[in-house]
Enzyme design. Structure first.
Site, PDB file in Angstrom:
ATOM      1  N   ASN A 163       1.037  -1.163  -0.124  1.00  0.00           N
ATOM      2  CA  ASN A 163      -0.084   0.167  -0.034  1.00  0.00           C
ATOM      3  C   ASN A 163       0.894   1.206  -0.088  1.00  0.00           C
ATOM      4  O   ASN A 163       1.643   1.374   0.947  1.00  0.00           O
ATOM      5  CB  ASN A 163      -0.784  -0.081   1.250  1.00  0.00           C
ATOM      6  CG  ASN A 163      -1.689   1.134   1.398  1.00  0.00           C
ATOM      7  OD1 ASN A 163      -2.256   1.294   2.620  1.00  0.00           O
ATOM      8  ND2 ASN A 163      -1.972   1.621   0.180  1.00  0.00           N
ATOM      9  N   CYS A 171      -5.500   6.172   8.258  1.00  0.00           N
ATOM     10  CA  CYS A 171      -4.537   5.270   7.315  1.00  0.00           C
ATOM     11  C   CYS A 171      -3.604   4.385   8.187  1.00  0.00           C
ATOM     12  O   CYS A 171      -2.753   5.121   8.689  1.00  0.00           O
ATOM     13  CB  CYS A 171      -4.231   5.718   6.239  1.00  0.00           C
ATOM     14  SG  CYS A 171      -2.831   4.923   5.259  1.00  0.00           S
ATOM     15  N   GLY A 172      -4.035   3.101   8.449  1.00  0.00           N
ATOM     16  CA  GLY A 172      -3.171   2.281   9.306  1.00  0.00           C
ATOM     17  C   GLY A 172      -1.529   1.990   8.680  1.00  0.00           C
ATOM     18  O   GLY A 172      -0.751   2.377   9.325  1.00  0.00           O
ATOM     19  N   ASN A 198     -12.191   5.913   9.801  1.00  0.00           N
ATOM     20  CA  ASN A 198     -12.814   5.588   8.341  1.00  0.00           C
ATOM     21  C   ASN A 198     -13.797   4.495   8.172  1.00  0.00           C
ATOM     22  O   ASN A 198     -13.650   3.777   9.066  1.00  0.00           O
ATOM     23  CB  ASN A 198     -11.652   5.625   7.510  1.00  0.00           C
ATOM     24  CG  ASN A 198     -10.806   4.492   7.673  1.00  0.00           C
ATOM     25  OD1 ASN A 198     -10.831   4.027   8.653  1.00  0.00           O
ATOM     26  ND2 ASN A 198     -10.086   4.127   6.808  1.00  0.00           N
ATOM     27  N   HIS A 232     -15.753   1.303   7.329  1.00  0.00           N
ATOM     28  CA  HIS A 232     -15.595  -0.001   6.579  1.00  0.00           C
ATOM     29  C   HIS A 232     -16.777  -0.959   6.634  1.00  0.00           C
ATOM     30  O   HIS A 232     -17.471  -0.954   7.493  1.00  0.00           O
ATOM     31  CB  HIS A 232     -14.307  -0.765   7.324  1.00  0.00           C
ATOM     32  CG  HIS A 232     -13.048  -0.088   7.159  1.00  0.00           C
ATOM     33  ND1 HIS A 232     -12.155  -0.653   6.249  1.00  0.00           N
ATOM     34  CD2 HIS A 232     -12.194   0.846   7.821  1.00  0.00           C
ATOM     35  CE1 HIS A 232     -11.023   0.083   6.195  1.00  0.00           C
ATOM     36  NE2 HIS A 232     -11.209   1.021   7.142  1.00  0.00           N
ATOM     37  N   GLU A 256     -10.455  -0.130  -1.349  1.00  0.00           N
ATOM     38  CA  GLU A 256     -10.456   1.004  -0.604  1.00  0.00           C
ATOM     39  C   GLU A 256     -11.387   2.290  -1.165  1.00  0.00           C
ATOM     40  O   GLU A 256     -11.203   2.325  -2.459  1.00  0.00           O
ATOM     41  CB  GLU A 256      -8.859   1.543  -0.719  1.00  0.00           C
ATOM     42  CG  GLU A 256      -8.295   0.491   0.338  1.00  0.00           C
ATOM     43  CD  GLU A 256      -7.130   1.446   0.869  1.00  0.00           C
ATOM     44  OE1 GLU A 256      -6.918   2.585   1.063  1.00  0.00           O
ATOM     45  OE2 GLU A 256      -6.001   0.659   1.297  1.00  0.00           O
ATOM     46  N   ARG A 257     -12.050   2.664  -0.493  1.00  0.00           N
ATOM     47  CA  ARG A 257     -12.686   4.210  -0.888  1.00  0.00           C
ATOM     48  C   ARG A 257     -11.825   4.995  -1.390  1.00  0.00           C
ATOM     49  O   ARG A 257     -10.534   5.351  -1.015  1.00  0.00           O
ATOM     50  CB  ARG A 257     -13.387   4.751   0.542  1.00  0.00           C
ATOM     51  CG  ARG A 257     -13.990   6.131   0.198  1.00  0.00           C
ATOM     52  CD  ARG A 257     -14.559   6.587   1.576  1.00  0.00           C
ATOM     53  NE  ARG A 257     -13.592   6.702   2.442  1.00  0.00           N
ATOM     54  CZ  ARG A 257     -13.975   7.623   3.714  1.00  0.00           C
ATOM     55  NH1 ARG A 257     -15.069   8.054   3.927  1.00  0.00           N
ATOM     56  NH2 ARG A 257     -12.879   7.681   4.677  1.00  0.00           N
ATOM     57  N   CYS A 259      -4.438  -3.048   3.401  1.00  0.00           N
ATOM     58  CA  CYS A 259      -5.144  -1.873   4.043  1.00  0.00           C
ATOM     59  C   CYS A 259      -5.151  -2.184   5.542  1.00  0.00           C
ATOM     60  O   CYS A 259      -5.708  -3.080   6.137  1.00  0.00           O
ATOM     61  CB  CYS A 259      -6.698  -1.870   3.571  1.00  0.00           C
ATOM     62  SG  CYS A 259      -7.566  -0.621   4.297  1.00  0.00           S
ATOM     63  N   GLY A 260      -4.416  -1.136   6.407  1.00  0.00           N
ATOM     64  CA  GLY A 260      -4.233  -1.257   7.707  1.00  0.00           C
ATOM     65  C   GLY A 260      -5.591  -1.214   8.506  1.00  0.00           C
ATOM     66  O   GLY A 260      -5.802  -2.046   9.376  1.00  0.00           O
ATOM     67  N   THR A 261      -6.309   0.097   8.345  1.00  0.00           N
ATOM     68  CA  THR A 261      -7.674   0.213   9.118  1.00  0.00           C
ATOM     69  C   THR A 261      -8.619  -0.814   8.643  1.00  0.00           C
ATOM     70  O   THR A 261      -9.360  -1.306   9.301  1.00  0.00           O
ATOM     71  CB  THR A 261      -8.122   1.480   8.673  1.00  0.00           C
ATOM     72  OG1 THR A 261      -8.413   1.651   7.092  1.00  0.00           O
ATOM     73  CG2 THR A 261      -7.525   2.531   9.421  1.00  0.00           C
ATOM     74  N   GLY A 262      -8.476  -1.475   7.255  1.00  0.00           N
ATOM     75  CA  GLY A 262      -9.255  -2.400   6.812  1.00  0.00           C
ATOM     76  C   GLY A 262      -9.163  -3.807   7.510  1.00  0.00           C
ATOM     77  O   GLY A 262      -9.822  -4.824   7.881  1.00  0.00           O
TER      78      GLY A 262
END
Ligand SMILES: N[C@H](CCC[C@H](N)C(=O)O)C(=O)O
Length: 276
Positions: free
Chosen positions: A13, A75-76, A159, A161, A210-211, A219-222
């Site tokens: 990423n 953003c993770g 954010n 998900h 990702e949006r 995707c860290g937050t994902g």
């Protein structure tokens, strides 16, 4: 205006990271989109801006822009690269760095093995805060998409998900279905869409549309949202290895009201200069 930057990635990423502490930087959505172009610009999934903090208890302000120019809340993978960047650029010598985000804060800890651990904050589950249109909070919601009903979880890490369980991520319709759910009317600020295959209570596979970007390699937050969704459904342990196309993240969550911890790598690819 000539601006110095670093090109970095967290498990593929990828990011353009700009020091806006030692440099004056003015960004418009159009400038971000131009820089994001992988043929005529630098090329990245997100642009990360390092700014002075607006709060005395914070070390930096951390701003994130998607490739489509939209500014987002968290953003993770970028947070790990942020920690690597501010230490490499000697903007701090701290091992533990407090950063202010659009919707709160995060604590970035550089570990002995050069991995970065991020306290990603407490996940947000109330629909109105995500935001997600729903009568009441639930572990699983029914989402109607083009005539088909899907069981989904809705979680915010700052954010939004949307997480679906699939039997095989390799066969999952990530691009087709991700693109439609990203703009689903029940997610008024759009949404990141995770497709999770549970291998065991402590190991999952995940792909994320990702949006504002499309499918990314990680995707860290994902990954955080997927583990929260799986734990809420009683399917996952407290610590889970999340296998993403770009590599593995360790995600831990003790449960409701507790923060999610994410641990993983951060890589600097090159440094550059560009006229904005
Ligand atoms: N596309 C996301 C932001 C980047 C998240 C991702 N790159 C991560 O590592 O968490 C959004 O619009 O909310």
């Amino acid at each position: 205006m000539l601006v110095r930057f670093s090109k970095m990635h967290g498990l593929g990423n990828d990011f353009m990271v700009i020091d806006a502490v030692a440099q004056r930087v003015r960004l418009t959505p159009e400038t971000v989109k131009r820089l994001a172009d992988r043929h005529t610009g630098v090329g990245f999934d997100q642009l990360l801006l390092v700014e002075p903090p607006s709060r005395p208890d914070m070390d930096f302000r951390y701003r994130i822009f998607n490739a489509d120019g939209s500014e987002v809340e968290h953003c993770g993978n970028g947070a790990r690269c942020f920690a690597r960047f501010v230490r490499e650029r000697r903007l701090t010598v701290k091992q533990e760095i407090q950063v202010e985000t659009a919707k709160g804060s995060a604590v970035l800890k550089v570990l002995q093995d050069r991995q970065i651990q991020v306290d990603m904050g407490v996940p947000i589950l109330q629909p109105v805060e995500i935001p997600f249109a729903a009568e009441r909070q639930a572990e699983v919601y029914s989402l109607e998409v083009e005539g088909t009903s899907y069981d989904v979880s809705a979680v915010s890490m700052g954010n939004p998900h949307c997480v679906l369980l699939v039997d095989d991520v390799a066969q999952a319709p990530v691009k087709q279905l991700g693109r439609v759910i990203e703009c689903h009317p029940r997610f008024p600020q759009r949404v990141n869409v995770g497709f999770m295959q549970i291998l065991s209570p402590d190991r999952v596979k995940l792909r994320v549309f990702e949006r504002g970007v499309g499918e990314t390699r990680a995707c860290g937050t994902g990954a955080c949202a997927a583990v929260v969704a799986g734990r809420l459904r009683g399917l996952l342990d407290e610590t889970v290895c999340v296998e993403l196309p770009g590599g593995e993240l360790q995600i831990s969550w003790k449960g409701q009201g507790q923060p999610v911890l994410m641990t993983g790598p951060a890589t600097t690819v090159y440094e550059g200069q560009i006229y904005l």
